[in-house]
Design a protein around this motif. Structure first.
Motif, PDB file in Angstrom:
ATOM      1  N   TYR A 113      30.020  35.329  40.719  1.00 24.72           N
ATOM      2  CA  TYR A 113      31.462  34.907  40.291  1.00 24.72           C
ATOM      3  C   TYR A 113      32.296  36.159  39.516  1.00 24.72           C
ATOM      4  O   TYR A 113      31.379  37.090  39.069  1.00 24.72           O
ATOM      5  CB  TYR A 113      31.298  33.789  39.207  1.00 24.72           C
ATOM      6  N   ARG A 114      33.349  36.277  39.769  1.00 27.16           N
ATOM      7  CA  ARG A 114      34.241  37.211  38.946  1.00 27.16           C
ATOM      8  C   ARG A 114      34.150  37.194  37.543  1.00 27.16           C
ATOM      9  O   ARG A 114      33.975  36.039  37.098  1.00 27.16           O
ATOM     10  CB  ARG A 114      35.652  37.245  39.324  1.00 27.16           C
ATOM     11  N   ARG A 115      34.057  38.419  37.100  1.00 29.05           N
ATOM     12  CA  ARG A 115      33.769  38.279  35.472  1.00 29.05           C
ATOM     13  C   ARG A 115      34.882  38.727  34.425  1.00 29.05           C
ATOM     14  O   ARG A 115      35.816  39.548  35.094  1.00 29.05           O
ATOM     15  CB  ARG A 115      32.865  39.571  35.211  1.00 29.05           C
ATOM     16  N   ALA A 116      35.116  38.279  33.272  1.00 24.50           N
ATOM     17  CA  ALA A 116      35.899  38.710  32.342  1.00 24.50           C
ATOM     18  C   ALA A 116      35.298  39.972  31.875  1.00 24.50           C
ATOM     19  O   ALA A 116      34.176  40.461  31.980  1.00 24.50           O
ATOM     20  CB  ALA A 116      35.611  37.920  30.932  1.00 24.50           C
ATOM     21  N   PRO A 117      36.389  40.825  31.222  1.00 25.43           N
ATOM     22  CA  PRO A 117      37.741  40.368  30.863  1.00 25.43           C
ATOM     23  C   PRO A 117      38.814  40.510  31.812  1.00 25.43           C
ATOM     24  O   PRO A 117      39.971  40.252  31.724  1.00 25.43           O
ATOM     25  CB  PRO A 117      38.073  41.469  29.836  1.00 25.43           C
ATOM     26  N   GLU A 118      38.274  41.376  32.991  1.00 21.09           N
ATOM     27  CA  GLU A 118      39.284  41.548  34.152  1.00 21.09           C
ATOM     28  C   GLU A 118      39.795  40.115  34.634  1.00 21.09           C
ATOM     29  O   GLU A 118      40.941  39.981  35.185  1.00 21.09           O
ATOM     30  CB  GLU A 118      38.734  42.319  35.124  1.00 21.09           C
TER      31      GLU A 118
END
Length: 316
Positions: A113-118
């Motif tokens: 999954y895409r990650r924080a903070p972006e």
């Protein structure tokens, strides 16, 4: 000499992640990756797939050595790292999942999954749900490894730390939205990242640690209602009884900051009217995600066997 705006730090979690005023993100761990492979010791094969080209959502798939070519349970695995570091391709998770696939004889979809903070929450949740729906749709045809080797009546979710948080919230979403071609048989939450406003158990003995954990939750989810957000404190969710499976295993570590939260989750689930079976097992003398750092220790091997047996028990 004064620092320039590019050098000014706006978020700093030592040894974990740092964000600068100009938007630059510096991950201080969890950045190494390894390619998919065929493991020479176990025969476990892996490959990478793109689930959503538009978002870049991808996963690493694992299949066990398959001399008898049976249909296997399938596990969607959500990695930890506070929603912000590590990937499905890190050596830590790659090696752990090879061991789990070999021990349990399951097919694994390790979700990147895409990650924080972006990509702040809820994007990691949305990506995780997209992966769940991708597996669900594959029950009616699609990815060849899944179509050929998977028993879609035995779907499991598992994850550690932030991944354990994702597991719970994906289970709640299955309960509210359902699946079409697959059946969620059970969930494994390993040292799940949960919190809450009120102190419980031994949290008072580590107020500094709890403060950092709570602060990090706001960092990755700035629109949250706070530490009692049901996404972070499931005990505050009035819909907890609608969890979308009937058996849950919670893995707890005695020296983990999250220890009491993890037991609290078990108790809240039991009291909610949910009606399933939840079990918690505690590793004595161990800290948070110890099994990833010391996978060959006695407690890590015992936990590996327990998770494997959980997925191979008779259907509930």
């Amino acid at each position: 000499m004064a620092s320039t705006p590019a050098e000014e730090i706006v978020h700093d979690f030592p040894s974990f992640i740092r964000v600068y005023k100009d938007g630059r993100v510096e991950r201080l761990k969890g950045t190494d990756t390894v390619p998919p492979s065929t493991n020479p010791d176990t025969g476990v094969q892996s490959k990478d797939v793109v689930i959503h080209p538009e978002t870049g959502l991808s996963a690493r798939l694992y299949i066990p050595n398959k001399p008898d070519h049976n249909k296997f349970p399938i596990l969607l695995y959500f990695h930890g790292g506070g929603f912000a570091i590590e990937t499905a391709f890190s050596p830590t998770y790659h090696n752990y999942l090879i061991s789990l696939v070999a021990e349990a004889n399951v097919v694994v979809v390790s979700v990147d999954y895409r990650r924080a903070p972006e990509h702040l929450l809820p994007i990691p949740y949305e990506d995780s749900w997209a992966a769940v729906k991708w597996v669900d749709s594959t029950a009616n045809g699609g990815e060849v490894w899944l179509k050929e080797y998977v028993d879609f009546d035995r779907v499991f979710f598992a994850g550690d730390s932030a991944g354990g948080n994702i597991v719970h919230n994906m289970g709640m979403r299955v309960g509210s939205e359902g699946l079409d071609g697959a059946k969620l048989a059970g969930m494994v939450l390993i040292h799940p990242y949960f919190g809450g406003k009120d102190l419980i158990g031994g949290e008072e003995a580590n107020l500094a640690g709890k403060s950092v954990a709570d602060k990090f939750w706001v960092f990755v989810n700035p629109t949250t209602s706070g530490s009692d957000d049901p996404l972070f404190n499931p005990a505050k969710d009035p819909k907890l009884s609608s969890l979308g499976c009937k058996k849950v295993l919670v893995c707890v570590a005695e020296k983990d900051l999250m220890r009491d939260r993890n037991w609290y989750y078990k108790e809240a689930l039991e009291k909610s009217g949910w009606g399933g079976v939840v079990e918690a097992v505690e590793a004595k003398g161990e800290g948070h995600v110890f099994h990833l750092f010391n996978p060959s220790c006695h407690n890590a091997l015992a936990m590996l066997k327990r998770v494997a047996s959980f997925m191979n028990e008779s259907k509930v």
